[in-house]
Design an enzyme around this catalytic site. Structure first.
Site, PDB file in Angstrom:
ATOM      1  CG  ASP A  19      -1.880   1.150   1.255  1.00 43.49           C
ATOM      2  OD1 ASP A  19      -1.600   2.171   0.586  1.00 43.49           O
ATOM      3  OD2 ASP A  19      -2.909   1.046   1.931  1.00 43.49           O
ATOM      4  CB  SER A  49      -2.877  13.140 -15.042  1.00 46.53           C
ATOM      5  OG  SER A  49      -4.109  13.559 -15.585  1.00 46.53           O
ATOM      6  CE1 TYR A  59      -5.599  11.197 -10.816  1.00 45.35           C
ATOM      7  CE2 TYR A  59      -6.059  12.796 -12.547  1.00 45.35           C
ATOM      8  CZ  TYR A  59      -5.500  11.604 -12.145  1.00 45.35           C
ATOM      9  OH  TYR A  59      -4.861  10.803 -13.063  1.00 45.35           O
ATOM     10  CB  ALA A  60      -6.015  18.863 -10.901  1.00 45.71           C
ATOM     11  CB  ALA A  61      -4.312  19.434  -5.791  1.00 43.40           C
ATOM     12  CB  SER A  62      -2.629  14.405  -6.016  1.00 43.52           C
ATOM     13  OG  SER A  62      -3.294  13.842  -7.143  1.00 43.52           O
ATOM     14  CE  LYS A  63      -2.030  11.235 -11.045  1.00 40.81           C
ATOM     15  NZ  LYS A  63      -1.117  10.090 -11.172  1.00 40.81           N
TER      16      LYS A  63
HETATM   17  N1  LIG Z   1      -6.847   6.097 -16.932  1.00 43.48           N
HETATM   18  C1  LIG Z   1      -6.687   7.375 -17.216  1.00 43.48           C
HETATM   19  O1  LIG Z   1      -7.534   7.999 -17.911  1.00 43.48           O
HETATM   20  C2  LIG Z   1      -5.466   8.105 -16.714  1.00 43.48           C
HETATM   21  C3  LIG Z   1      -5.215   9.384 -17.232  1.00 43.48           C
HETATM   22  C4  LIG Z   1      -4.119  10.099 -16.767  1.00 43.48           C
HETATM   23  C5  LIG Z   1      -3.283   9.543 -15.815  1.00 43.48           C
HETATM   24  N2  LIG Z   1      -3.545   8.299 -15.317  1.00 43.48           N
HETATM   25  C6  LIG Z   1      -2.650   7.773 -14.276  1.00 43.48           C
HETATM   26  O2  LIG Z   1      -2.153   6.524 -14.651  1.00 43.48           O
HETATM   27  C7  LIG Z   1      -1.874   5.747 -13.479  1.00 43.48           C
HETATM   28  C8  LIG Z   1      -2.517   4.374 -13.639  1.00 43.48           C
HETATM   29  O3  LIG Z   1      -3.921   4.555 -13.770  1.00 43.48           O
HETATM   30  P1  LIG Z   1      -4.898   3.459 -14.388  1.00 43.48           P
HETATM   31  O4  LIG Z   1      -5.756   4.139 -15.360  1.00 43.48           O
HETATM   32  O5  LIG Z   1      -4.151   2.260 -14.778  1.00 43.48           O
HETATM   33  O6  LIG Z   1      -5.797   3.178 -13.089  1.00 43.48           O
HETATM   34  P2  LIG Z   1      -6.330   1.808 -12.462  1.00 43.48           P
HETATM   35  O7  LIG Z   1      -6.720   0.869 -13.547  1.00 43.48           O
HETATM   36  O8  LIG Z   1      -7.350   2.195 -11.446  1.00 43.48           O
HETATM   37  O9  LIG Z   1      -5.046   1.222 -11.727  1.00 43.48           O
HETATM   38  C9  LIG Z   1      -4.524   1.884 -10.597  1.00 43.48           C
HETATM   39  C10 LIG Z   1      -3.446   1.023  -9.959  1.00 43.48           C
HETATM   40  O10 LIG Z   1      -2.995   1.674  -8.781  1.00 43.48           O
HETATM   41  C11 LIG Z   1      -3.041   0.760  -7.683  1.00 43.48           C
HETATM   42  N3  LIG Z   1      -3.279   1.460  -6.424  1.00 43.48           N
HETATM   43  C12 LIG Z   1      -4.319   2.259  -6.085  1.00 43.48           C
HETATM   44  N4  LIG Z   1      -4.201   2.654  -4.814  1.00 43.48           N
HETATM   45  C13 LIG Z   1      -3.056   2.096  -4.341  1.00 43.48           C
HETATM   46  C14 LIG Z   1      -2.389   2.103  -3.097  1.00 43.48           C
HETATM   47  N5  LIG Z   1      -2.857   2.785  -2.026  1.00 43.48           N
HETATM   48  N6  LIG Z   1      -1.232   1.418  -2.963  1.00 43.48           N
HETATM   49  C15 LIG Z   1      -0.728   0.713  -4.014  1.00 43.48           C
HETATM   50  N7  LIG Z   1      -1.317   0.650  -5.216  1.00 43.48           N
HETATM   51  C16 LIG Z   1      -2.470   1.329  -5.368  1.00 43.48           C
HETATM   52  C17 LIG Z   1      -4.183  -0.200  -8.042  1.00 43.48           C
HETATM   53  O11 LIG Z   1      -3.992  -1.472  -7.435  1.00 43.48           O
HETATM   54  P3  LIG Z   1      -4.673  -2.004  -6.083  1.00 43.48           P
HETATM   55  O12 LIG Z   1      -6.091  -1.533  -6.097  1.00 43.48           O
HETATM   56  O13 LIG Z   1      -4.499  -3.485  -6.199  1.00 43.48           O
HETATM   57  O14 LIG Z   1      -3.874  -1.428  -4.970  1.00 43.48           O
HETATM   58  C18 LIG Z   1      -3.963  -0.343  -9.543  1.00 43.48           C
HETATM   59  O15 LIG Z   1      -2.985  -1.316  -9.813  1.00 43.48           O
HETATM   60  C19 LIG Z   1      -2.424   6.558 -12.300  1.00 43.48           C
HETATM   61  O16 LIG Z   1      -1.378   7.226 -11.657  1.00 43.48           O
HETATM   62  C20 LIG Z   1      -3.377   7.538 -12.948  1.00 43.48           C
HETATM   63  O17 LIG Z   1      -3.522   8.717 -12.202  1.00 43.48           O
HETATM   64  C21 LIG Z   1      -4.600   7.567 -15.751  1.00 43.48           C
END
Ligand SMILES: NC(=O)c1ccc[n+]([C@@H]2O[C@H](COP(=O)([O-])OP(=O)(O)OC[C@H]3O[C@@H](n4cnc5c(N)ncnc54)[C@H](OP(=O)(O)O)[C@@H]3O)[C@@H](O)[C@H]2O)c1
Length: 266
Positions: free
Chosen positions: A62, A141, A154-158
């Protein structure tokens, strides 16, 4: 095959973009430390990676817990002897206007996953990355460069991630460590269904037009191409490339584009 025998820590490896990154890295022969909370799903991804020809270690983590991030680094070094690449991919989003938020703890939690999680992993991996003249990859992002309605926290964290990694890039340049920041636009993954709603719980449905946005596989391919070349940033859509310049001369127009993207779901 830029990542052949490359020891890679990948957070958020259980699904979505992280899972796609794991598969593609394994196809190149990388040695992977796969981290996320869902151990069962990680074991599945690890088995697929081994089938693709990579080595894979599962480290349930985590990222909001600093000691677990330290352990992730220690276990990777114990198993593989070094760390060449760290991919800070674990993340969580939101889909709510600030005025509707029932408990601000959910916005704090977003910051803990997206920003602090990346910071903890990077801090503990850094001495090893310096030894290996390695790569740090931060998955930010489009919301890291401009405001998006329904995404305040979310935007703040990114944006925080970008400030952190752009500063670190300068600090580690002379050590031969590169920092690549990726700026995905909308990507088809489960993230939007899992986005926190006003009550702080997952939304439970995906408001996006999934067939009109980039796949996780394409996003992963662009990230790895950019990181292989040690590029500073990977900007993934024409809209965000254009938006970077438009923001300098007509920022109000960029706000309108962001508003429309959320309304249309693409
Ligand atoms: N999808 C989009 O449109 C998009 C756009 C821009 C940027 N992003 C960025 O791309 C990255 C991946 O996103 P995604 O679209 O693949 O999302 P996703 O399918 O929801 O996958 C998120 C991953 O993060 C893990 N996670 C969440 N909370 C966690 C925690 N506390 N500790 C450890 N792992 C954790 C989840 O695994 P568990 O639940 O098993 O922990 C999962 O493997 C993110 O940083 C997201 O902000 C995504």
């Amino acid at each position: 095959m830029d990542f052949k025998d490359n020891v890679v820590i990948l957070t958020g490896a259980s699904t979505g973009i992280g899972e796609a990154l794991a598969h593609q890295l394994a196809q190149q022969g990388a040695w992977l430390a796969l981290a996320a909370r869902n151990a069962e799903k990680l074991e599945q991804v690890a088995a697929e990676c081994r089938d693709h020809g990579g080595r894979a270690l599962v480290v349930p983590t985590d990222v909001t817990d600093e000691s677990q991030c330290e352990m992730l680094v220690d276990q990777t070094v114990a198993a593989f002897g070094r760390i060449d690449t760290l991919i800070n991919n674990a993340g969580l989003s939101m889909w709510m206007k600030l005025e509707d938020v029932e408990d601000l703890a959910s916005l704090e939690y977003l910051m803990r996953v997206n920003f602090f999680g990346s910071m903890y992993c990077t801090y503990y991996a850094l001495p090893h990355l310096k030894r290996a003249k390695g790569r740090i990859i931060a998955i930010a992002s489009v919301a890291a460069r401009t405001g998006i309605p329904t995404r305040t926290g979310y935007a703040a964290s990114k944006h925080a991630m970008v400030g952190f990694f752009e500063s670190l890039r300068i600090e580690v340049e002379d050590d031969g460590v590169s920092v690549t920041i990726a700026f995905p636009d909308f990507v088809a993954s489960g993230m939007h269904t899992r986005s926190l709603g006003a009550d702080g719980k997952p939304l439970g449905h995906n408001p996006l037009q999934v067939d009109k946005i980039m796949t996780s596989e394409e996003c992963a391919r662009l990230i790895l191409d950019g990181a292989a070349q040690r590029r500073r940033q990977v900007v993934m859509s024409n809209r965000s490339r254009f938006g970077q310049w438009l923001k300098l001369i007509a920022p109000g127009q960029v706000d309108k584009i962001a508003k429309k993207a959320i309304e249309k779901g693409k």
